[in-house]
Design a protein around this motif. Structure first.
Motif, short mmCIF file in Angstrom:
data_model
loop_
_atom_site.label_atom_id
_atom_site.label_comp_id
_atom_site.label_asym_id
_atom_site.label_seq_id
_atom_site.Cartn_x
_atom_site.Cartn_y
_atom_site.Cartn_z
N LEU A 91 28.83 8.85 27.90
CA LEU A 91 29.60 8.37 29.05
C LEU A 91 30.82 7.61 28.57
O LEU A 91 31.94 7.81 29.09
CB LEU A 91 28.72 7.47 29.92
N LEU A 95 34.81 8.52 29.38
CA LEU A 95 35.71 7.53 29.96
C LEU A 95 36.92 7.27 29.05
O LEU A 95 38.06 7.10 29.52
CB LEU A 95 34.96 6.23 30.23
N VAL A 113 34.48 11.28 37.16
CA VAL A 113 33.16 10.81 36.75
C VAL A 113 32.39 10.27 37.96
O VAL A 113 32.88 9.41 38.68
CB VAL A 113 33.28 9.71 35.67
N VAL A 115 28.55 8.76 39.20
CA VAL A 115 27.26 8.20 38.79
C VAL A 115 26.34 8.17 40.00
O VAL A 115 26.72 7.68 41.06
CB VAL A 115 27.42 6.78 38.21
N PHE A 144 30.00 -0.02 37.14
CA PHE A 144 30.42 1.32 36.72
C PHE A 144 31.89 1.60 37.06
O PHE A 144 32.61 2.23 36.28
CB PHE A 144 29.52 2.38 37.35
N LYS A 145 32.33 1.12 38.20
CA LYS A 145 33.73 1.37 38.56
C LYS A 145 34.68 0.59 37.65
O LYS A 145 35.80 1.03 37.38
CB LYS A 145 33.97 1.04 40.02
N VAL A 149 34.46 4.67 36.20
CA VAL A 149 33.77 5.67 37.00
C VAL A 149 34.46 5.77 38.36
O VAL A 149 34.88 4.76 38.93
CB VAL A 149 32.28 5.30 37.17
N VAL A 152 30.21 6.20 42.91
CA VAL A 152 28.82 5.82 42.65
C VAL A 152 28.00 6.15 43.90
O VAL A 152 28.30 5.67 44.99
CB VAL A 152 28.69 4.33 42.31
#
Length: 559
Positions: A91, A95, A113, A115, A144-145, A149, A152
């Motif tokens: 991952l 990224l 991306v 998740v 995650f952002k 990402v 989500v």
């Protein structure tokens, strides 16, 4: 590449075959020249020494998840092996690649991306960090952002699809089994029959008339073990139907009991249905092809990595998988420390911000005025997805017109724990007659699974449907879940810890039946072209493959 530090070979106590190591042989390049000796230097590197004294360094052998799926060498409830392309390192790599693509203005290498987070993972974090599941969902979205990402999602939505499709599949099988005489038509008004009596303790082979006869022959499949005969059954009417959401159980059946495969539900797991939705439906909404999306699932189980790697879930056209990478709850926690979210050497998620879950495939109740997330939506039933509970409700209504079934509260059904807490029976009877209409079971842990397999093989299974999970206590106790110990956390007994995580699984979650999800009908029409279409079957169902037994003796392999 670097492997996840969470992938270890410790704390595994659920081996089925007694192998201590991967037995897949290493391919050796053969030449006409005579090979020399092998030398090991102080660093542990291997060299081939030729006859003239020259040394050639040998490459370190590596295995992939596909190798694990093709090898019958080991079976555990969580096959923790060193594998490529299934860790947080991958991952990070994607990224980083996206960042370079933006800096160099090269959109050809940029991937969107996504998740997807399981509710069991949410519950695990909520229990350990004293947060509500909604707070965990919002904090993980923020985390995650901030990594880069784009979206989500919550896999509760795909679980609704999996539950509904499994219910439909069960009703299809039941009706075909009745039409072919495999199951006797229940007598709704007469005296009780002997066709579906209680199975009792699964460890005792008491003489009884099974509820399901041996299915008629059509499809021949040979068991993986050499002492198992060829068994022919029809998948479309094979009973009992066995749940397919647990990849550890699927891997076990494929590698050791190939004759069981026709009994297993063909409906994809919530993880893989989410993969189909993200790569196909969500991607098409964004004008992206499947290979332009990188999809990560956060799961409670290492075996989910094996599931994502199956060839059934790979697109030859786009050269991509429905789920590109699976990382466990433990690996996500490791990422917190790698990203510097520690305080006095203790992970501190209070340093996280919070963001609303993305619209689309999420399951939240929003304030009608402010639009802020208020509560999570989930399905009723146990923390492994509620397959037994939902399919019993669905089948009772669809087959017999009986409503008001509530398995969790023993309403309208008899619920009985048999032998241990990891094996339950649920029976639906005609009121006042004792006539058994449906008999379901939940079998968790390989000891119970082995007893179940023996019952099915000998034709003594009294069940119509069995929810099968490899891990004792089910998904909430998956091998990739957070542990109750660590910095500033007091060790608690495992039983108490599982109860705490299970409580968080239900905390602040509004239960809703899948058919009450207003988006599902729209999704069936827009994405799949209807309920029972070829595209619906392609996207929502799958198949299984027996793995021939490797002739190498696992006990002969040494580390």
């Amino acid at each position: 590449m670097a492997f996840s530090g969470a992938l270890t070979l410790s704390d595994l106590n659920d081996f089925i075959s007694p192998s201590q190591a991967c037995i897949k042989p290493v391919e050796v390049s053969k030449t006409s020249e005579t090979q020399g000796a092998i030398k090991v230097d102080n660093s542990g590197a291997y060299y081939e020494v030729s006859q003239d004294g020259s040394e050639t360094k040998l490459e370190t052998a590596s295995i992939t998840l596909n190798d694990c799926l093709a090898c019958s060498g080991c079976i555990t409830s969580a096959e923790s092996v060193l594998v490529t392309l299934q860790s947080q390192e991958e991952l990070y790599s994607i990224l980083k690649q996206n960042k370079i693509a933006i800096e160099t203005n090269d959109p050809s290498t940029h991937r969107t991306v996504v998740v997807s987070i399981s509710p069991q993972t949410r519950a695990s974090f909520a229990a350990k960090y004293n947060q509500t599941p909604l707070q965990v969902a919002r904090k993980l979205t923020w985390f995650f952002k901030n990594l880069g990402v784009h979206s989500v999602f919550d896999t509760t939505f795909s679980r609704d699809l999996s539950l509904l499709e499994t219910g439909r599949e069960f009703v299809e099988r039941y009706k075909k089994a009745v039409a072919k005489g495999i199951i006797k038509t229940p007598n709704m008004n007469g005296p009780p029959s002997t066709t579906a009596e209680s199975g009792g303790d699964m460890d005792v082979d008491t003489p009884q008339e099974p509820a399901t006869k041996a299915p008629r022959k059509r499809i021949v499949r040979r068991g993986a073990a050499s002492d198992e005969p060829a068994v022919a059954v029809e998948t479309e009417s094979a009973m009992p139907m066995l749940a397919s959401a647990c990849p550890g159980w699927i891997c076990y059946a494929e590698k050791t009991h190939g004759y069981m495969l026709p009994y297993i539900s063909e409906t994809k797991s919530p993880q893989q249905i989410m993969g189909s939705m993200v790569k196909n439906h969500f991607g098409s909404q964004l004008g992206l092809t499947p290979n332009q999306i990188y999809h990560v699932c956060v799961m409670p189980c290492y075996d989910k990595k094996l599931e994502a790697s199956r060839s059934d879930f790979y697109s030859d056209l786009y050269k991509t998988r429905d789920v590109d990478c699976v990382i466990t709850s433990t690996e996500v926690e490791k990422m917190f420390g790698e990203q510097g979210y520690t305080s006095a050497e203790t992970l501190d998620i209070s340093m996280f911000g919070e963001m609303d879950l993305d619209l689309g495939y999420n399951s939240v109740v929003k304030d009608p005025v402010t639009g802020v997330d208020q509560a999570l939506i989930g399905s009723s039933g146990n923390a492994s997805g509620g397959f037994l509970e939902y399919i019993m409700q669905y089948a009772a209504k669809a087959l017999f017109g009986i409503g008001g079934i509530d398995v969790e509260n023993s309403q309208g059904v008899e619920v009985k724990t048999v032998r241990n807490a990891d094996f339950r029976e649920v029976t639906l009877e005609v009121p006042g007659t004792g006539e058994v209409l449906l008999k379901f079971a939940a079998a968790y842990g390989f000891r119970n699974i082995q007893n179940l397999v023996r019952k099915v093989k000998t034709g003594k299974s009294p069940y119509h449907f069995v929810e099968v999970m490899a891990c004792p206590s089910g998904c909430i106790n998956g091998g990739g879940q957070l542990k109750p110990h660590g910095n500033n956390y007091t060790t608690v007994p495992l039983k108490d810890w599982i109860a705490r995580v299970d409580e968080q699984y239900r905390n602040g979650v509004m239960a809703r039946k899948p058919e009450e999800n207003p988006v599902l009908e729209q999704l069936y029409q827009e994405w799949l072209g209807g309920i029972d279409t070829p595209k619906a079957r392609q996207q929502l169902r799958t198949g299984y493959h027996a793995v021939e037994q490797n002739l190498v003796n696992p006990l002969a392999v040494k580390w």
